[in-house]
Scaffold this active site. Structure first.
Site, PDB file in Angstrom:
ATOM      1  N   LYS A  78       1.879  44.101 -48.787  1.00 63.07           N
ATOM      2  CA  LYS A  78       3.107  44.479 -48.074  1.00 63.07           C
ATOM      3  C   LYS A  78       4.004  45.153 -49.099  1.00 63.07           C
ATOM      4  O   LYS A  78       4.294  44.583 -50.150  1.00 63.07           O
ATOM      5  CB  LYS A  78       3.739  43.221 -47.501  1.00 63.07           C
ATOM      6  CG  LYS A  78       5.215  43.284 -47.187  1.00 63.07           C
ATOM      7  CD  LYS A  78       5.610  42.122 -46.295  1.00 63.07           C
ATOM      8  CE  LYS A  78       6.955  41.537 -46.677  1.00 63.07           C
ATOM      9  NZ  LYS A  78       7.367  40.454 -45.778  1.00 63.07           N
ATOM     10  N   LYS A  84       7.637  46.799 -50.026  1.00 63.43           N
ATOM     11  CA  LYS A  84       9.037  46.881 -49.623  1.00 63.43           C
ATOM     12  C   LYS A  84       9.450  48.352 -49.662  1.00 63.43           C
ATOM     13  O   LYS A  84       9.120  49.063 -50.629  1.00 63.43           O
ATOM     14  CB  LYS A  84       9.895  46.088 -50.612  1.00 63.43           C
ATOM     15  CG  LYS A  84       9.608  44.598 -50.595  1.00 63.43           C
ATOM     16  CD  LYS A  84      10.187  43.966 -49.351  1.00 63.43           C
ATOM     17  CE  LYS A  84      10.073  42.458 -49.413  1.00 63.43           C
ATOM     18  NZ  LYS A  84      10.661  41.823 -48.214  1.00 63.43           N
ATOM     19  N   GLU A  87       7.842  46.414 -40.730  1.00 65.37           N
ATOM     20  CA  GLU A  87       8.618  45.195 -40.508  1.00 65.37           C
ATOM     21  C   GLU A  87      10.117  45.473 -40.608  1.00 65.37           C
ATOM     22  O   GLU A  87      10.587  46.097 -41.563  1.00 65.37           O
ATOM     23  CB  GLU A  87       8.183  44.194 -41.587  1.00 65.37           C
ATOM     24  CG  GLU A  87       8.655  42.786 -41.352  1.00 65.37           C
ATOM     25  CD  GLU A  87       8.204  41.850 -42.467  1.00 65.37           C
ATOM     26  OE1 GLU A  87       7.281  42.187 -43.240  1.00 65.37           O
ATOM     27  OE2 GLU A  87       8.797  40.765 -42.560  1.00 65.37           O
ATOM     28  N   GLY A 117       6.800  34.708 -45.966  1.00 64.45           N
ATOM     29  CA  GLY A 117       7.104  33.876 -47.133  1.00 64.45           C
ATOM     30  C   GLY A 117       8.537  34.101 -47.561  1.00 64.45           C
ATOM     31  O   GLY A 117       9.130  35.148 -47.278  1.00 64.45           O
ATOM     32  N   ASP A 137       7.778  46.751 -45.333  1.00 68.09           N
ATOM     33  CA  ASP A 137       8.898  45.908 -44.916  1.00 68.09           C
ATOM     34  C   ASP A 137      10.198  46.556 -45.372  1.00 68.09           C
ATOM     35  O   ASP A 137      10.400  46.793 -46.562  1.00 68.09           O
ATOM     36  CB  ASP A 137       8.750  44.521 -45.558  1.00 68.09           C
ATOM     37  CG  ASP A 137       9.863  43.565 -45.147  1.00 68.09           C
ATOM     38  OD1 ASP A 137      10.660  43.917 -44.256  1.00 68.09           O
ATOM     39  OD2 ASP A 137       9.931  42.446 -45.716  1.00 68.09           O
ATOM     40  N   SER A 154       3.334  40.330 -51.288  1.00 68.24           N
ATOM     41  CA  SER A 154       4.490  41.162 -50.984  1.00 68.24           C
ATOM     42  C   SER A 154       4.977  41.766 -52.298  1.00 68.24           C
ATOM     43  O   SER A 154       5.260  41.042 -53.247  1.00 68.24           O
ATOM     44  CB  SER A 154       5.575  40.293 -50.342  1.00 68.24           C
ATOM     45  OG  SER A 154       6.775  41.003 -50.254  1.00 68.24           O
ATOM     46  N   ASP A 158      11.264  40.401 -38.217  1.00 65.34           N
ATOM     47  CA  ASP A 158      11.376  39.245 -39.116  1.00 65.34           C
ATOM     48  C   ASP A 158      12.775  38.651 -38.910  1.00 65.34           C
ATOM     49  O   ASP A 158      12.952  37.721 -38.115  1.00 65.34           O
ATOM     50  CB  ASP A 158      11.139  39.713 -40.564  1.00 65.34           C
ATOM     51  CG  ASP A 158      11.476  38.667 -41.615  1.00 65.34           C
ATOM     52  OD1 ASP A 158      11.684  37.499 -41.267  1.00 65.34           O
ATOM     53  OD2 ASP A 158      11.531  39.005 -42.822  1.00 65.34           O
ATOM     54  N   LYS A 213       8.658  32.675 -39.830  1.00 62.74           N
ATOM     55  CA  LYS A 213       9.097  31.912 -41.002  1.00 62.74           C
ATOM     56  C   LYS A 213       9.759  30.650 -40.477  1.00 62.74           C
ATOM     57  O   LYS A 213      10.747  30.731 -39.740  1.00 62.74           O
ATOM     58  CB  LYS A 213      10.118  32.704 -41.810  1.00 62.74           C
ATOM     59  CG  LYS A 213       9.551  33.907 -42.542  1.00 62.74           C
ATOM     60  CD  LYS A 213      10.660  34.639 -43.271  1.00 62.74           C
ATOM     61  CE  LYS A 213      10.120  35.811 -44.064  1.00 62.74           C
ATOM     62  NZ  LYS A 213      11.215  36.689 -44.539  1.00 62.74           N
TER      63      LYS A 213
END
Ligand code: NPG
Length: 369
Positions: free
Chosen positions: A162, A164, A214, A291, A189, A136, A239, A263
């Site tokens: 991933k 952000k 996400e 994570g 995300d 990430s 998420d 998660k």
């Protein structure tokens, strides 16, 4: 007589190798609450994934520490707890606070499984002994710095990226990464940084062949996510919104999530996570393991969860070195051939390095039975 002899709460500070920036803030260190239990004739460790401030969800470390010390641990010690799996029943009167509850459950599971000589992986139904590792990547001010970081991660073998994103740092970033790194498995995300008004803008991400987007909208916006999913080809994955089995099933039925980021801390523990993984598999909804910048303890548990057959997408189970120069376990997770091994020893299958923990402990409290 209580099944729990003692519970120790420890607060530690672990510096990060580099700042980790998301739309909700920048982390420079991980402020972690550890839970050590003496229970079921053994010892176990757990980790609370709440952040220092309530900026990811409503939980935060001081709050979790207070609740564990004053409410959850005393209730568990005073109860007729039959096993780690029984903690959900014992703590049911106390609403929410799933990350705090999950930390205690994790420590109890570790102790119980160690006593039984059984691994987390076995208890969680893991079907493989290593899992492919995704990385990430936080938000960068400079696209050059982002590309350099990505180049290093891909060079070390990470199998999926991933990114952000946030308003103003989305289409251009994704487009540049695609142009530079070709068809690398890529997802984004947003950590709830957008609103339904951004639907047309977000739909432009479709041209980049992302695995998923996400949590674009706020946690409680299930219907807005369903509306976005109708307007986008890229699968929507929730998420923050997935806080329980019921919420997850509602989100699936509403069409708000086509894929689930699981998660354990967010849903109240690894056993609740397992239940959700199984329910998603029964509905043919792909799941992957998220994570929360965990220490070697949470990383070991996440590797075990990520090894469940319901985990059909690559998760955020990265090497310890992705975030830390020094971990609190003697054998931190390493990246080998783009994979992380699933520990197979009793309990979490990793041992704490108590000298390191002692050195970085900022607060300590022991609660006896
Ligand atoms: O690899 O552990 C990791 C981090 C993955 O990006 C990641 N986690 O929003 O999913 C998230 C984010 C996060 C980190 C959230 C820390 C909350 C706390």
């Amino acid at each position: 007589m209580s099944a729990i002899d003692a519970v120790e709460l420890r607060r530690i500070r672990l510096p990060l190798v580099a700042p980790f920036r998301t739309s909700f803030g920048t982390q420079h260190e991980r402020d972690v609450l550890l839970v050590r239990v003496e229970a079921f004739g053994s010892e176990g460790w757990g980790e609370c994934v709440a952040m220092s401030q309530p900026i990811y969800n409503e939980e935060y470390v001081d709050g979790a520490q207070d609740l564990l010390s004053n409410v959850l641990v005393p209730a568990a010690i005073a109860s007729d707890l039959a096993g780690a799996a029984d903690l959900t029943r014992v703590l049911a009167p106390f609403h929410g606070n799933r990350m705090a509850k999950a930390a205690l459950e994790m420590a109890l599971l570790d102790a119980e499984l160690r006593a039984q000589g059984r691994s987390f992986a076995d208890a969680l139904g893991a079907s493989v002994d290593r899992v492919p590792s995704g990385v990430s990547v936080g938000i960068f001010d400079s696209i050059g710095d982002l590309l350099e970081a990505l180049n290093n991660y891909l060079g070390s073998g990470y199998r999926r990226v991933k990114l952000k994103i946030e308003p103003g740092r989305d289409l251009d970033v994704v487009s540049t990464v695609r142009a530079t790194f070709g068809d690398v498995p890529l997802q984004v995300d947003a950590n709830a940084a957008y609103t339904i008004d951004d639907t047309a803008h977000l739909a432009k991400l479709d041209e980049f062949g992302l695995l998923l987007i996400e949590q674009p909208f706020a946690e409680d916006r299930l219907l807005d996510h369903a509306r976005l999913a109708e307007r986008m080809d890229t699968p929507v994955c929730l998420d923050e919104s997935i806080t329980s089995l019921a919420r997850c099933m509602d989100a699936i039925d509403l069409g708000a999530t086509q894929i689930v980021n699981l998660k354990a801390g967010r849903v109240g523990g690894y056993l609740a996570a397992l239940e959700i993984a199984e329910a998603c598999a029964a509905r043919d909804i792909p799941v992957w393991c998220g994570g929360m910048v965990e220490t070697g303890l949470g990383r070991a548990a996440n590797a075990a969860l990520a090894a469940h057959p319901a985990m059909r997408l690559i998760g955020d189970v990265s090497a310890s070195s992705r975030f830390f120069t020094r971990d609190i376990v003697t054998e931190p997770a390493v990246l080998e051939d783009g994979h992380i091994s699933v520990p197979d020893g009793p309990g979490l299958g990793v041992e704490v390095d108590i000298d390191v923990i002692d050195e970085i402990t900022t607060e300590r409290r022991l609660v006896h039975a």
